[in-house]
Write an enzyme that holds these catalytic residues in place. Structure first.
Site, PDB file in Angstrom:
ATOM      1  N   GLU A 164       0.822  -1.215   0.000  1.00  0.00           N
ATOM      2  CA  GLU A 164       0.000   0.000   0.000  1.00  0.00           C
ATOM      3  C   GLU A 164       0.857   1.267   0.000  1.00  0.00           C
ATOM      4  OE1 GLU A 164      -2.655  -0.323   3.310  1.00  0.00           O
ATOM      5  OE2 GLU A 164      -3.691  -2.042   2.439  1.00  0.00           O
ATOM      6  N   HIS A 183       9.342  -1.102   3.531  1.00  0.00           N
ATOM      7  CA  HIS A 183       9.195  -1.235   4.984  1.00  0.00           C
ATOM      8  C   HIS A 183       9.046  -2.690   5.360  1.00  0.00           C
ATOM      9  CE1 HIS A 183       5.239  -0.517   3.165  1.00  0.00           C
ATOM     10  NE2 HIS A 183       4.745  -1.338   4.079  1.00  0.00           N
TER      11      HIS A 183
HETATM   12  P1  AMP Z   1       1.869  -2.171   3.175  1.00  0.00           P
HETATM   13  O1  AMP Z   1       0.521  -2.720   2.790  1.00  0.00           O
HETATM   14  O2  AMP Z   1       2.882  -3.256   3.437  1.00  0.00           O
HETATM   15  O3  AMP Z   1       2.352  -1.136   2.201  1.00  0.00           O
HETATM   16  O4  AMP Z   1       1.669  -1.499   4.598  1.00  0.00           O
HETATM   17  C1  AMP Z   1       1.583  -0.125   4.813  1.00  0.00           C
HETATM   18  C2  AMP Z   1       1.339   0.061   6.281  1.00  0.00           C
HETATM   19  O5  AMP Z   1       1.570   1.413   6.616  1.00  0.00           O
HETATM   20  C3  AMP Z   1      -0.086  -0.276   6.749  1.00  0.00           C
HETATM   21  O6  AMP Z   1      -0.039  -1.309   7.715  1.00  0.00           O
HETATM   22  C4  AMP Z   1      -0.594   1.056   7.312  1.00  0.00           C
HETATM   23  O7  AMP Z   1      -1.415   0.888   8.453  1.00  0.00           O
HETATM   24  C5  AMP Z   1       0.702   1.765   7.646  1.00  0.00           C
HETATM   25  N1  AMP Z   1       0.628   3.215   7.679  1.00  0.00           N
HETATM   26  C6  AMP Z   1       0.101   4.032   6.730  1.00  0.00           C
HETATM   27  N2  AMP Z   1       0.219   5.320   7.104  1.00  0.00           N
HETATM   28  C7  AMP Z   1       0.843   5.320   8.305  1.00  0.00           C
HETATM   29  C8  AMP Z   1       1.254   6.341   9.221  1.00  0.00           C
HETATM   30  N3  AMP Z   1       1.046   7.644   8.964  1.00  0.00           N
HETATM   31  N4  AMP Z   1       1.864   5.965  10.367  1.00  0.00           N
HETATM   32  C9  AMP Z   1       2.080   4.668  10.642  1.00  0.00           C
HETATM   33  N5  AMP Z   1       1.725   3.655   9.821  1.00  0.00           N
HETATM   34  C10 AMP Z   1       1.108   3.972   8.669  1.00  0.00           C
END
Ligand code: AMP
Ligand code: ZN
Length: 115
Positions: A94, A99
């Site tokens: 996402e 990360h």
């Molecule tokens: P991914 O699907 O591996 O790209 O995961 C992205 C992650 O980022 C998700 O688990 C979201 O909840 C997290 N996320 C998005 N925006 C933020 C933010 N501002 N602070 C902390 N986590 C975030």
């Protein structure tokens, strides 16, 4: 300057609940935790995904994994944890800033992949 949300967090422009920081790495709690403990480890350098990472990123990638166990223990995950790196459309990534998710809690987690 770019609009990447994790670059903004790394620059301190968007607040986060920090777990760890040094000059190359930041770790912070996920805003939408899916387990009792859920935090992310990111490089401060903008690498869009693991698909774009290469051997020039070897040191920072090694540092992210090399810190994982210590940070997990510090967050109470003494009996283990899960690491996930979602990559690209198929990996259902996402946020396109590389990360590592660190997931855990008091109980064993569910199946690794449901589908
Ligand atoms: P991914 O699907 O591996 O790209 O995961 C992205 C992650 O980022 C998700 O688990 C979201 O909840 C997290 N996320 C998005 N925006 C933020 C933010 N501002 N602070 C902390 N986590 C975030
Ligand atoms: Zn970024």
């Amino acid at each position: 300057m770019n609009d990447c949300i994790f670059c903004k967090i790394a620059r301190g422009e968007i607040p986060s609940r920090k777990v760890y920081e040094d000059d190359e790495i930041l770790a912070f709690h996920d805003i939408g935790p899916v387990t009792p403990v859920h935090f992310l480890i990111i490089p401060k350098l903008h690498i869009p995904s693991l698909a774009e990472a290469d051997l020039s990123h070897q040191a920072v990638l090694g540092k992210m994994l090399g810190l994982a166990g210590r940070l997990a223990r510090e967050q109470g995950l003494a009996d283990g944890f899960r690491t996930i790196i979602n990559t690209g459309r198929i990996g259902r990534q996402e946020v396109y800033h590389l990360h590592v998710h660190i997931l855990g809690g008091p109980e064993p987690l569910g199946p690794m992949v449901r589908k």
